[in-house]
Write an enzyme that holds these catalytic residues in place. Structure first.
Site, PDB file in Angstrom:
ATOM      1  N   ASN A  21      -1.971   1.225  -8.865  1.00 29.13           N
ATOM      2  CA  ASN A  21      -0.823   0.719  -9.616  1.00 29.13           C
ATOM      3  C   ASN A  21      -0.933  -0.784  -9.819  1.00 29.13           C
ATOM      4  OD1 ASN A  21       0.156   1.426  -6.737  1.00 29.13           O
ATOM      5  ND2 ASN A  21       1.922   0.246  -7.367  1.00 29.13           N
ATOM      6  N   ASP A  22       0.086  -1.556  -9.519  1.00 26.66           N
ATOM      7  CA  ASP A  22       0.195  -2.948  -9.975  1.00 26.66           C
ATOM      8  C   ASP A  22      -1.076  -3.796  -9.856  1.00 26.66           C
ATOM      9  OD1 ASP A  22       2.605  -1.751  -9.368  1.00 26.66           O
ATOM     10  OD2 ASP A  22       3.362  -3.403  -8.175  1.00 26.66           O
ATOM     11  N   TRP A  81       2.075  -4.608  -0.115  1.00 28.57           N
ATOM     12  CA  TRP A  81       2.527  -4.432  -1.496  1.00 28.57           C
ATOM     13  C   TRP A  81       2.218  -5.652  -2.364  1.00 28.57           C
ATOM     14  CZ3 TRP A  81       7.833  -1.386  -1.168  1.00 28.57           C
ATOM     15  CH2 TRP A  81       7.578  -0.127  -0.603  1.00 28.57           C
ATOM     16  N   ARG A 145      10.790  -8.263  -2.689  1.00 29.73           N
ATOM     17  CA  ARG A 145       9.326  -8.177  -2.777  1.00 29.73           C
ATOM     18  C   ARG A 145       8.724  -8.843  -4.013  1.00 29.73           C
ATOM     19  NH1 ARG A 145      11.443  -2.859  -3.273  1.00 29.73           N
ATOM     20  NH2 ARG A 145      11.127  -1.937  -5.331  1.00 29.73           N
ATOM     21  N   ASP A 146       7.393  -8.882  -4.014  1.00 32.41           N
ATOM     22  CA  ASP A 146       6.553  -9.281  -5.146  1.00 32.41           C
ATOM     23  C   ASP A 146       6.611 -10.784  -5.462  1.00 32.41           C
ATOM     24  OD1 ASP A 146       6.276  -6.539  -5.128  1.00 32.41           O
ATOM     25  OD2 ASP A 146       7.563  -6.198  -6.863  1.00 32.41           O
ATOM     26  N   GLU A 200      11.581  -5.854  -9.838  1.00 27.66           N
ATOM     27  CA  GLU A 200      10.230  -5.817  -9.275  1.00 27.66           C
ATOM     28  C   GLU A 200       9.342  -6.789 -10.049  1.00 27.66           C
ATOM     29  OE1 GLU A 200       9.578  -1.521  -7.359  1.00 27.66           O
ATOM     30  OE2 GLU A 200       9.351  -1.468  -9.520  1.00 27.66           O
ATOM     31  N   ASP A 234      12.925  -1.016 -11.969  1.00 27.82           N
ATOM     32  CA  ASP A 234      12.395   0.232 -11.396  1.00 27.82           C
ATOM     33  C   ASP A 234      13.173   1.472 -11.843  1.00 27.82           C
ATOM     34  OD1 ASP A 234      14.634  -0.290  -9.841  1.00 27.82           O
ATOM     35  OD2 ASP A 234      13.683   0.320  -7.974  1.00 27.82           O
TER      36      ASP A 234
HETATM   37  N1  DQQ Z   1       4.767  -1.527  -6.633  1.00 28.42           N
HETATM   38  C1  DQQ Z   1       4.541  -2.180  -5.372  1.00 28.42           C
HETATM   39  C2  DQQ Z   1       5.769  -2.990  -5.101  1.00 28.42           C
HETATM   40  C3  DQQ Z   1       6.306  -3.223  -6.470  1.00 28.42           C
HETATM   41  C4  DQQ Z   1       6.060  -1.917  -7.148  1.00 28.42           C
HETATM   42  C5  DQQ Z   1       4.269  -1.132  -4.332  1.00 28.42           C
HETATM   43  C6  DQQ Z   1       6.061  -2.009  -8.651  1.00 28.42           C
HETATM   44  O1  DQQ Z   1       5.460  -4.205  -4.443  1.00 28.42           O
HETATM   45  O2  DQQ Z   1       7.670  -3.609  -6.449  1.00 28.42           O
HETATM   46  O3  DQQ Z   1       3.095  -0.423  -4.627  1.00 28.42           O
HETATM   47  O4  DQQ Z   1       5.323  -1.003  -9.256  1.00 28.42           O
END
Ligand code: DQQ
Length: 545
Positions: A21-22, A81, A145-146, A200, A234
């Site tokens: 993913n990200d 993450w 987060r992030d 996010e 999200d």
């Molecule tokens: N994916 C991560 C998070 C983020 C989310 C977890 C967004 O840190 O908020 O895999 O796709």
């Protein structure tokens, strides 16, 4: 377990197997582009997330390195993450990332390279003074987060933005530090917005309002800038962004009135695109955007295929000269993969006509076409009381619904009898009072596949939306252009030189590999001209992880 290649992209970034993913921590450092990303070492669904790591000299060919970070300490044992990289003078690149502890509380951590003089940055250390930010009693520890790439300001502080929410209010907190170790949360968030849910992967960067050709680094302090704040929501899995002013003294961001802040805002991409992140590429003085495209297939089929998720082709980001939105374009390096080439000029397409683009490989191609439309006399009236969202309008006015000017565009990944096809097209309306054009762009996955859903739950269904966005053009010269990067299960389309971008993920049963076809079509009463069309086979990179 073997990997099924039928719908696997040929030139998009992907590891050999499993879930991604990200994009995380993109950076250019000592001659190499680094890309880290959320990766499941164990399968093709989300879980067991680590930071996988690849490097490239050209953003096209990629070499996989060992994972940069994985859960190992009390402050990240429940997950490593998303996050970013900042190049800190005298120290080198530093990762900021979200760690999850054993109680599922999210916190911000940092990691440093074992050897910052190594351009590959292979080994990362998590110092013991982590975490650098914990949620306090006023905050939501499961929505924190992030962290973004940090920037250094004249007042001697580094700053980073962290996404969050309190109840339904989306929040971007801002933290300051003098030494990149001790971080203090500012009294007020840099921005927040009610009813948007968790923010996010925030991204926050300046763009020039006088130079529409070069990007800016985060620490740029001229008066001739605007800021961009992007967040990923999200609940809908959409991102939106605003343009606005960053007040450094108050540490507040105020969006311009004309870029809506919330669900109906502007998007980097109106399709399957999430958790994106930009970085400043000082080699070429540009800001480059990475974004993740999830599968739209059933979860069961993701598992069967043995892989899920891709990174889309990196895009340069600039402010449009109208200063009201951004524009995006695939990085020029991707053109090095262009192979066989065909062209078409001044070709008229009457209503109901469909012209095949032959001589290239339609399942793995780059197509650029400029349409000449001329007069908008026959264009349908755009009723300003229309409250339909673009994707609803596209749903009603699909590629087969005859219009005045349009629908016209490309039919990608198609069977000759159109049992399966993914049309990417424009429909030009005009405003009743001033006759200015209102252009709808669609990338409609509804007819893309004959495959049946496997059950009523979301995970058992294919996601085939009529993605759409408006294109803010006046068409004063009677023209509009479209570019699509087609890659087996990906169609990335750029309308009007990147004013509106839409990505679809599709899984045809018959229109695959050599059996996929590409057409140009027009279903409007007004004929349109293909002023020029250039199409290329896209080759596979020599090295892809
Ligand atoms: N994916 C991560 C998070 C983020 C989310 C977890 C967004 O840190 O908020 O895999 O796709």
């Amino acid at each position: 377990k073997s990997v099924n290649h039928l719908h696997r992209p040929g030139f998009h970034f992907q590891p050999p197997k499993n879930w991604i993913n990200d994009p995380n921590g993109p950076v250019y450092y000592k001659g190499l582009y680094h890309l880290f990303y959320q990766y499941n070492t164990k399968g093709a669904v989300w879980g067991n997330i680590i930071w996988a790591h690849s490097v490239s000299k050209d953003l096209v060919n990629w070499e996989a390195l060992e994972p940069a970070i994985h859960p190992s300490k009390w402050f990240d044992i429940g997950g490593t993450w998303s996050g970013s990289i900042t190049i800190v003078p005298g120290k080198g690149p530093i990762i900021l990332y979200t760690g999850v502890n054993k109680n599922q509380t999210q916190m911000q951590n940092y990691a440093i390279p074992e050897d910052p003089s190594d351009p590959y940055l292979r080994k990362w250390i998590k110092p013991d003074d982590n975490p650098i930010a914990m949620p306090d009693y006023t905050m939501n520890g499961s929505a924190f987060r992030d962290p973004t790439t940090a920037w250094f300001s004249k007042d001697g502080h580094w700053r980073t933005v962290v996404g969050s929410r309190i109840k339904h209010r989306g929040i971007a907190y801002i933290y300051r530090s003098r030494d990149f170790k001790h971080w203090v949360k500012a009294k007020h968030p840099i921005h927040s917005k009610q009813s948007t849910g968790m923010w996010e992967c925030p991204d926050f960067f300046p763009v020039s309002i006088t130079d529409f050709e070069n990007g800016l680094d985060l620490d740029y302090t001229g008066a001739n800038t605007k800021h961009v704040l992007k967040v990923s929501l999200d609940i809908t899995r959409y991102e939106y962004y605003t343009l606005g002013k960053y007040d450094l003294k108050k540490d507040r961001y105020i969006p311009d009135g004309n870029t809506p802040d919330g669900w109906d805002g502007l998007r980097f991409d109106y399709g399957n695109f999430y958790a994106s992140k930009t970085f400043f590429d000082y080699k070429k003085n540009r800001r480059v955007l990475w974004g993740w495209a999830n599968e739209s297939d059933t979860v069961q089929d993701d598992i069967m295929k043995g892989w899920a998720g891709i990174q889309l082709i990196p895009r340069t980001v600039l402010l449009d000269s109208n200063k009201k939105q951004l524009v995006f374009w695939p990085v020029e390096e991707i053109e090095s993969l262009r192979g066989n080439y065909i062209r078409m000029n001044n070709h008229n397409i009457k209503m109901g006509q469909r012209i095949e683009v032959k001589g290239i490989t339609p399942a793995q191609a780059d197509v650029e076409v400029t349409f000449y439309v001329g007069s908008l006399e026959k264009a349908e009236i755009f009723d300003p009381s229309f409250t339909l969202k673009p994707f609803e309008l596209c749903k009603i006015k699909g590629s087969n619904v005859t219009g005045g000017v349009g629908p016209f565009g490309l039919i990608t990944l198609a069977t000759p009898d159109l049992e399966e096809y993914t049309p990417v097209f424009f429909r030009v309306f005009k405003n009743a009072s001033n006759h200015k054009p209102k252009v709808l762009m669609c990338s409609d996955a509804r007819p893309s596949s004959l495959k049946q859903d496997q059950g009523p739950l979301a995970k058992d269904r294919m996601y085939k939306p009529s993605f759409a966005g408006f294109v803010d053009v006046d068409m004063a010269d009677g023209r509009i252009s479209l570019r699509s990067l087609i890659d087996h299960s990906v169609v990335e389309s750029f309308g009007a030189l990147g004013k509106t971008v839409i990505t679809s993920r599709v899984y045809p049963v018959k229109a695959v590999q050599e059996n996929a076809h590409l057409y140009v079509f027009n279903n409007g009463t007004q004929s349109v001209t293909i002023e020029s069309l250039n199409a290329w086979n896209m080759q596979r990179p020599l090295q892809m992880n």
